[in-house]
Write a protein that holds these residues in place. Structure first.
Motif, PDB file in Angstrom:
ATOM      1  N   GLY A 140      26.709 -45.974  26.130  1.00 45.90           N
ATOM      2  CA  GLY A 140      26.762 -46.995  25.084  1.00 45.90           C
ATOM      3  C   GLY A 140      25.865 -46.705  23.906  1.00 45.90           C
ATOM      4  O   GLY A 140      25.909 -47.413  22.902  1.00 45.90           O
ATOM      5  N   LEU A 141      25.018 -45.652  23.999  1.00 40.34           N
ATOM      6  CA  LEU A 141      24.068 -45.349  22.934  1.00 40.34           C
ATOM      7  C   LEU A 141      24.453 -44.119  22.125  1.00 40.34           C
ATOM      8  O   LEU A 141      24.175 -44.042  20.932  1.00 40.34           O
ATOM      9  N   ALA A 142      25.057 -43.126  22.796  1.00 38.89           N
ATOM     10  CA  ALA A 142      25.270 -41.826  22.160  1.00 38.89           C
ATOM     11  C   ALA A 142      26.094 -41.915  20.890  1.00 38.89           C
ATOM     12  O   ALA A 142      25.900 -41.151  19.952  1.00 38.89           O
ATOM     13  N   GLY A 143      27.037 -42.842  20.823  1.00 34.01           N
ATOM     14  CA  GLY A 143      27.900 -42.938  19.656  1.00 34.01           C
ATOM     15  C   GLY A 143      27.368 -43.834  18.562  1.00 34.01           C
ATOM     16  O   GLY A 143      28.027 -44.037  17.543  1.00 34.01           O
ATOM     17  N   GLY A 144      26.160 -44.380  18.751  1.00 30.36           N
ATOM     18  CA  GLY A 144      25.603 -45.312  17.779  1.00 30.36           C
ATOM     19  C   GLY A 144      24.995 -44.603  16.584  1.00 30.36           C
ATOM     20  O   GLY A 144      24.925 -43.379  16.500  1.00 30.36           O
ATOM     21  N   SER A 145      24.564 -45.404  15.623  1.00 29.37           N
ATOM     22  CA  SER A 145      23.905 -44.890  14.427  1.00 29.37           C
ATOM     23  C   SER A 145      22.709 -45.787  14.151  1.00 29.37           C
ATOM     24  O   SER A 145      22.866 -46.963  13.829  1.00 29.37           O
ATOM     25  N   TYR A 146      21.501 -45.231  14.305  1.00 31.05           N
ATOM     26  CA  TYR A 146      20.287 -46.023  14.209  1.00 31.05           C
ATOM     27  C   TYR A 146      19.301 -45.400  13.225  1.00 31.05           C
ATOM     28  O   TYR A 146      19.326 -44.192  12.976  1.00 31.05           O
ATOM     29  N   GLN A 147      18.420 -46.251  12.697  1.00 32.29           N
ATOM     30  CA  GLN A 147      17.421 -45.768  11.745  1.00 32.29           C
ATOM     31  C   GLN A 147      16.026 -45.628  12.375  1.00 32.29           C
ATOM     32  O   GLN A 147      15.148 -45.018  11.778  1.00 32.29           O
ATOM     33  N   HIS A 148      15.825 -46.190  13.571  1.00 37.08           N
ATOM     34  CA  HIS A 148      14.547 -45.994  14.264  1.00 37.08           C
ATOM     35  C   HIS A 148      14.761 -46.224  15.756  1.00 37.08           C
ATOM     36  O   HIS A 148      15.606 -47.029  16.162  1.00 37.08           O
ATOM     37  N   MET A 149      13.969 -45.493  16.561  1.00 29.94           N
ATOM     38  CA  MET A 149      14.097 -45.566  18.019  1.00 29.94           C
ATOM     39  C   MET A 149      12.743 -45.892  18.638  1.00 29.94           C
ATOM     40  O   MET A 149      11.714 -45.352  18.224  1.00 29.94           O
ATOM     41  N   TYR A 150      12.757 -46.785  19.649  1.00 27.13           N
ATOM     42  CA  TYR A 150      11.548 -47.178  20.375  1.00 27.13           C
ATOM     43  C   TYR A 150      11.726 -46.892  21.868  1.00 27.13           C
ATOM     44  O   TYR A 150      12.831 -47.001  22.405  1.00 27.13           O
ATOM     45  N   GLY A 151      10.620 -46.583  22.530  1.00 30.20           N
ATOM     46  CA  GLY A 151      10.654 -46.419  23.976  1.00 30.20           C
ATOM     47  C   GLY A 151       9.283 -46.665  24.583  1.00 30.20           C
ATOM     48  O   GLY A 151       8.309 -46.025  24.184  1.00 30.20           O
ATOM     49  N   ASP A 152       9.210 -47.612  25.511  1.00 30.86           N
ATOM     50  CA  ASP A 152       7.967 -47.839  26.244  1.00 30.86           C
ATOM     51  C   ASP A 152       8.095 -47.167  27.604  1.00 30.86           C
ATOM     52  O   ASP A 152       9.199 -46.849  28.061  1.00 30.86           O
ATOM     53  N   GLU A 153       6.964 -46.934  28.251  1.00 27.87           N
ATOM     54  CA  GLU A 153       6.942 -46.231  29.531  1.00 27.87           C
ATOM     55  C   GLU A 153       7.710 -44.920  29.425  1.00 27.87           C
ATOM     56  O   GLU A 153       8.559 -44.587  30.256  1.00 27.87           O
ATOM     57  N   SER A 154       7.396 -44.142  28.393  1.00 30.22           N
ATOM     58  CA  SER A 154       8.156 -42.913  28.134  1.00 30.22           C
ATOM     59  C   SER A 154       8.011 -41.899  29.256  1.00 30.22           C
ATOM     60  O   SER A 154       8.817 -40.972  29.364  1.00 30.22           O
ATOM     61  N   ARG A 155       7.015 -42.058  30.113  1.00 25.14           N
ATOM     62  CA  ARG A 155       6.848 -41.129  31.230  1.00 25.14           C
ATOM     63  C   ARG A 155       8.032 -41.192  32.193  1.00 25.14           C
ATOM     64  O   ARG A 155       8.283 -40.231  32.933  1.00 25.14           O
ATOM     65  N   VAL A 156       8.769 -42.306  32.198  1.00 28.56           N
ATOM     66  CA  VAL A 156       9.928 -42.408  33.085  1.00 28.56           C
ATOM     67  C   VAL A 156      11.233 -42.128  32.350  1.00 28.56           C
ATOM     68  O   VAL A 156      12.318 -42.247  32.928  1.00 28.56           O
ATOM     69  N   LEU A 157      11.143 -41.745  31.077  1.00 26.59           N
ATOM     70  CA  LEU A 157      12.324 -41.386  30.304  1.00 26.59           C
ATOM     71  C   LEU A 157      12.510 -39.880  30.369  1.00 26.59           C
ATOM     72  O   LEU A 157      11.668 -39.129  29.880  1.00 26.59           O
ATOM     73  N   LYS A 158      13.580 -39.443  30.960  1.00 24.14           N
ATOM     74  CA  LYS A 158      13.830 -38.014  31.116  1.00 24.14           C
ATOM     75  C   LYS A 158      14.228 -37.396  29.774  1.00 24.14           C
ATOM     76  O   LYS A 158      15.162 -37.858  29.118  1.00 24.14           O
ATOM     77  N   PHE A 159      13.515 -36.337  29.405  1.00 24.77           N
ATOM     78  CA  PHE A 159      13.711 -35.734  28.088  1.00 24.77           C
ATOM     79  C   PHE A 159      15.119 -35.173  27.928  1.00 24.77           C
ATOM     80  O   PHE A 159      15.700 -35.242  26.835  1.00 24.77           O
ATOM     81  N   ASP A 160      15.683 -34.599  28.990  1.00 22.06           N
ATOM     82  CA  ASP A 160      17.021 -34.027  28.884  1.00 22.06           C
ATOM     83  C   ASP A 160      18.051 -35.063  28.472  1.00 22.06           C
ATOM     84  O   ASP A 160      19.006 -34.751  27.748  1.00 22.06           O
ATOM     85  N   LYS A 161      17.870 -36.294  28.941  1.00 20.49           N
ATOM     86  CA  LYS A 161      18.792 -37.363  28.546  1.00 20.49           C
ATOM     87  C   LYS A 161      18.411 -37.938  27.194  1.00 20.49           C
ATOM     88  O   LYS A 161      19.282 -38.281  26.377  1.00 20.49           O
TER      89      LYS A 161
END
Length: 567
Positions: A140-161
């Motif tokens: 649901g995100l890959a096709g979007g168009s955004y001007q800024h991105m946020y992420g908390d707890e980035s240690r659990v966000l896999k970089f490959d994804k």
């Protein structure tokens, strides 16, 4: 944490704030990309992300922004509520400055492009639009168009994804290209623990920071801050003539500030001591007692944790033993951002609702249960549950029945330690107590049948567990099932397996034996689910059963013998 005295929302006016020094540095540099690593209680979401998102929204009205989480569950239960709490504390009110999950009221401005769905979104009064997405359901995100991105707890966000979403930071340069924050990123976290399965990609961004540019942006920001302080002082005494002169200087230095911040990356790592004035000395002494030295180093001091491969008890455990797509895509779409989420087995992709459920359970003041099913040549561990004293088998049974209430074949095969039937100190029959609590509620049959699979079994020695798990996790014995664990539904189990250390003991005859280092089970009770070996013991009872261990013995892969009766 920061506190503010509000003066005006106009960009030419000012406000007074009281904040930690790192919060001031972040506000004064205001980079395009922020990567912040902070210890516990540094208010990463409720203060830093909340404040920064408000600033960015005012700088890019009508823009589209995205908040990324590892799972929808984490976003709905933790991240979004904390963000909204931060906004509320800083003056934004629901229904006035923002709305969630619904079409905004008529007096709100609209985003620069039409919105198809308002589910899991936040609309801001000036037309900014926040979409919420998760890496376990990234479509649901890959096709979007955004001007800024946020992420908390980035240690659990896999970089490959996560890197696959970078192309989504695009669009409308003409309208938003004036902003330093255009196509920027804001990521915060506490120190990644790679032994706990965390991803440490955020640490690599330190090399992308131009320190000279950061220093220059901070210096210009300090000049701006001095001008604003003068304006505030003049407001208080009513010297409006001087205010007009100061505002001209303010405009000039704001232009300098924008130029020096272009494409600026700011990376910083701090300990919880950055908030020592607010937390007080007692917080740190209490944390040290509760966490222990090793956890205190990472959680409070932001020091990296490092356990060598040879120190690990589960030496062959690897990333391939965990799966991250265990939730049915779109299952959580029915929940609003402000809803209380009902977690049930209906969300699980790999469960067979018509098959029996297996469970391994460890008893004590922390009781832990891991649950799964054998499906073909794979053994899936799908869910974890635990209770902490004064909770007991009644609460454990309630948690189990609530999560699996829609399961059709209501049969649970329970594997456990032999002491579960006869505790020498308490004379308590833990296993039968759990069985009765699941099968009956207030004297009424629940429809569940619990089979006690470990009656009369022998002791499972830790060296036996070590050898068997080494073989099982190696994956080369074709007679054993392949192990797969849901990394999100079983995050405490994952941590327990990855952090468990080996201990080698030598008796007076010089014989060396392998043991599990159980010292973590003396941690404060609330820390044990994530950092102790308790969950690893529940895992042991789940996988160490005669149907599996007989294959390792017959092949001569392991030197141990199985208990006389197991399962």
């Amino acid at each position: 944490m920061s506190r503010r005295t509000h003066v005006s929302l106009n960009t030419n006016d000012v406000e007074a704030r009281f904040a930690s020094w790192i919060k001031m540095v972040i506000d004064l540099t205001a980079p395009k990309d922020l990567y912040f690593v902070g210890g516990r209680a540094t208010a990463k979401t409720s203060d830093i992300i909340a404040e920064r998102s408000m600033v960015i929204s005012r700088d890019m009205p009508r823009s589209m922004q995205v908040i990324v989480s590892d799972t929808y569950q984490n976003a709905l239960k933790n991240i979004i509520p904390t963000l909204l709490e931060g906004w509320n504390r800083k003056g934004w009110k629901n229904g006035v400055h923002y709305v969630t999950d619904t079409r905004p009221p008529n007096h709100f401005k609209l985003p620069y492009k039409p919105i198809e769905s308002y589910k899991h979104t936040i609309s801001i009064y000036n037309g900014c639009f926040f979409n919420m997405g998760s890496l376990d359901q990234p479509s649901g995100l890959a096709g979007g168009s955004y001007q800024h991105m946020y992420g908390d707890e980035s240690r659990v966000l896999k970089f490959d994804k996560l890197k696959k979403l970078t192309p989504a930071l695009r669009g409308e340069y003409v309208q938003f290209g004036h902003s330093v924050f255009y196509r920027g990123k804001t990521f915060t976290t506490d120190i990644p623990n790679i032994l706990d399965g965390d991803d440490d990609w955020i640490l690599q961004n330190e090399k992308n920071m131009n320190k000279e540019q950061v220093e220059l942006a901070l210096q210009v920001g300090l000049v701006l801050n001095d001008i604003r302080r003068e304006i505030l002082s003049c407001k208080q005494v009513g010297d409006f003539a001087k205010i007009d002169k100061l505002k001209k200087q303010l405009v000039k230095w704001q232009q300098h500030w924008v130029r020096v911040r272009k494409d600026l990356t700011f990376f910083y790592m701090v300990s919880s001591f950055v908030n020592v004035d607010i937390l007080t000395e007692g917080y740190f002494s209490d944390s040290l007692k509760a966490l222990g030295v090793e956890e205190f180093k990472s959680a409070i001091l932001s020091l990296k944790v490092n356990i060598k491969k040879g120190e690990k008890f589960y030496i062959n455990l690897g990333d391939h033993h965990f799966f991250d797509d265990g939730v049915i895509p779109g299952y959580y779409d029915k929940f609003l951002l402000t809803d209380e989420i009902e977690e049930t087995s209906l969300a699980l992709k790999y469960i067979d609702h018509n098959a029996e459920i297996d469970a391994g359970m460890d008893f004590g003041d922390m009781s832990s249960m891991v649950l799964g099913q054998l499906r073909g040549n794979y053994i899936y561990i799908l869910k974890e549950l635990h209770t902490l004293a004064p909770e007991n088998e009644v609460q454990m049974a309630q948690k189990f029945r609530n999560f699996f209430k829609h399961h059709k074949r209501k049969v649970l095969n329970l594997y456990y330690d032999r002491s579960g039937n006869q505790n020498s100190q308490t004379k308590r029959d833990w296993a039968n107590d759990v069985k009765n609590a699941i099968e009956y509620s207030f004297g009424n049959a629940t429809g569940w049948t619990v089979n006690l699979m470990s009656l009369n079994q022998g002791t499972i020695y830790q060296e036996q567990e070590y050898n068997f798990c080494k073989t099982l996790m190696l994956g080369t014995n074709t007679e054993l099932p392949k192990l797969l664990i849901d990394k999100f539904q079983c995050k405490h189990l994952k941590s327990s397996l990855e952090l468990t250390k080996i201990k080698v003991k030598t008796d007076r005859n010089g014989t060396r034996t392998i043991h599990k280092d159980k010292s973590s089970e003396s941690l404060a009770l609330h820390l044990r689910p994530m950092y102790s070996t308790n969950y690893s013991d529940a895992f042991k009872y789940f996988i160490y059963r005669k149907a599996f261990t007989q294959h390792t013995k017959s092949n001569g892969v392991s030197t141990f013998t199985t208990p006389s009766v197991i399962g």
